[in-house]
Write an enzyme that holds these catalytic residues in place. Structure first.
Site, PDB file in Angstrom:
ATOM      1  N   THR A   5     -23.865  17.981  -6.251  1.00  0.00           N
ATOM      2  CA  THR A   5     -22.497  18.586  -6.637  1.00  0.00           C
ATOM      3  C   THR A   5     -22.679  19.724  -7.440  1.00  0.00           C
ATOM      4  O   THR A   5     -23.610  19.999  -7.723  1.00  0.00           O
ATOM      5  CB  THR A   5     -21.604  17.431  -7.370  1.00  0.00           C
ATOM      6  OG1 THR A   5     -20.041  18.042  -7.249  1.00  0.00           O
ATOM      7  CG2 THR A   5     -21.874  17.780  -9.047  1.00  0.00           C
ATOM      8  N   ALA A 160     -22.425  27.062  -2.492  1.00  0.00           N
ATOM      9  CA  ALA A 160     -22.341  26.113  -1.363  1.00  0.00           C
ATOM     10  C   ALA A 160     -23.070  26.829  -0.269  1.00  0.00           C
ATOM     11  O   ALA A 160     -23.733  26.065   0.664  1.00  0.00           O
ATOM     12  CB  ALA A 160     -20.820  26.112  -0.600  1.00  0.00           C
ATOM     13  N   CYS A 163     -27.046  25.652  -1.800  1.00  0.00           N
ATOM     14  CA  CYS A 163     -27.398  24.415  -2.060  1.00  0.00           C
ATOM     15  C   CYS A 163     -26.799  23.234  -0.862  1.00  0.00           C
ATOM     16  O   CYS A 163     -25.654  23.196  -0.765  1.00  0.00           O
ATOM     17  CB  CYS A 163     -26.737  23.612  -3.450  1.00  0.00           C
ATOM     18  SG  CYS A 163     -27.052  21.931  -4.042  1.00  0.00           S
ATOM     19  N   THR A 166     -23.829  20.879  -1.838  1.00  0.00           N
ATOM     20  CA  THR A 166     -22.682  21.530  -2.249  1.00  0.00           C
ATOM     21  C   THR A 166     -22.059  22.095  -0.860  1.00  0.00           C
ATOM     22  O   THR A 166     -22.593  22.661  -0.137  1.00  0.00           O
ATOM     23  CB  THR A 166     -22.931  22.581  -3.154  1.00  0.00           C
ATOM     24  OG1 THR A 166     -23.495  22.118  -4.406  1.00  0.00           O
ATOM     25  CG2 THR A 166     -21.898  23.226  -3.707  1.00  0.00           C
TER      26      THR A 166
END
EC number: 3.4.25.2
Length: 178
Positions: A5, A160, A163, A166
């Site tokens: 996350t 985002a 990763c 994410t």
């Protein structure tokens, strides 16, 4: 095991914004894309976000909200008491998560090791995309006049892109500001 996350909190003065992505992964599979990992607590006076196991995070949110109530909304006191419990309680000790919390005056990172840390430069980033979001946020904070919400949005978008745990389905909450 649930993992991955990105939670990011950015502060300029009394204006603090916290955001998180919505992805929950089980192994290499996306289990959910629109989870809410950031929320308001204490009658809208405290922001809280989590990184780690979803079930553990709900337990920690509930415990932290109890600490806030017990200590009259005093964020620092609630965080210290939460960290003490987290470290010494046999059940809590096994929880795998981190909490980022903030009110209009203070931002803190709480870990299961008993750590309560106030961030440098008013930026907290946790989770698998945390290092990417932290780098982007620090650069934007230092070299632009963007407000905290714009910095959080832009930095989480960068995380985002890099990763795989994410996504760009963001939940953003804020306190203070204009």
């Amino acid at each position: 095991m649930f993992k991955g996350t990105t939670i990011l909190s950015v502060r300029r003065g009394n204006h603090v914004v916290m955001g998180g992505d919505g992805q929950v992964s089980i192994g290499n599979t996306v289990a959910k894309s629109n989870a809410r990992k950031v929320r308001l607590m204490s009658d809208g006076k405290v922001l809280a976000g989590f990184a780690g196991s979803t079930a553990d995070a709900f337990t920690l949110f509930e415990r932290f909200e109890g600490k806030l109530s017990k200590h009259g909304g005093n964020l620092t006191r609630a965080a210290v008491e939460m960290a003490k419990d987290w470290r010494t309680d046999r059940v809590l000790r096994r929880l795998e998560a981190m909490l980022a919390v903030a009110d209009e005056h203070c931002s803190l990172l709480i870990s299961g090791n008993g750590d309560v840390l106030e961030p440098e430069e008013g930026v907290i980033a946790i989770g698998s995309g945390g290092p990417y979001a932290l780098s982007a946020a620090r650069a934007l904070l230092r070299h632009t006049s963007l407000n905290p919400r714009q910095i959080v949005e832009s930095s989480l978008e960068v995380a985002a892109e890099i990763c795989v745990f994410t996504n760009n389905n963001l939940t953003i909450e804020e306190l203070g500001g204009e």
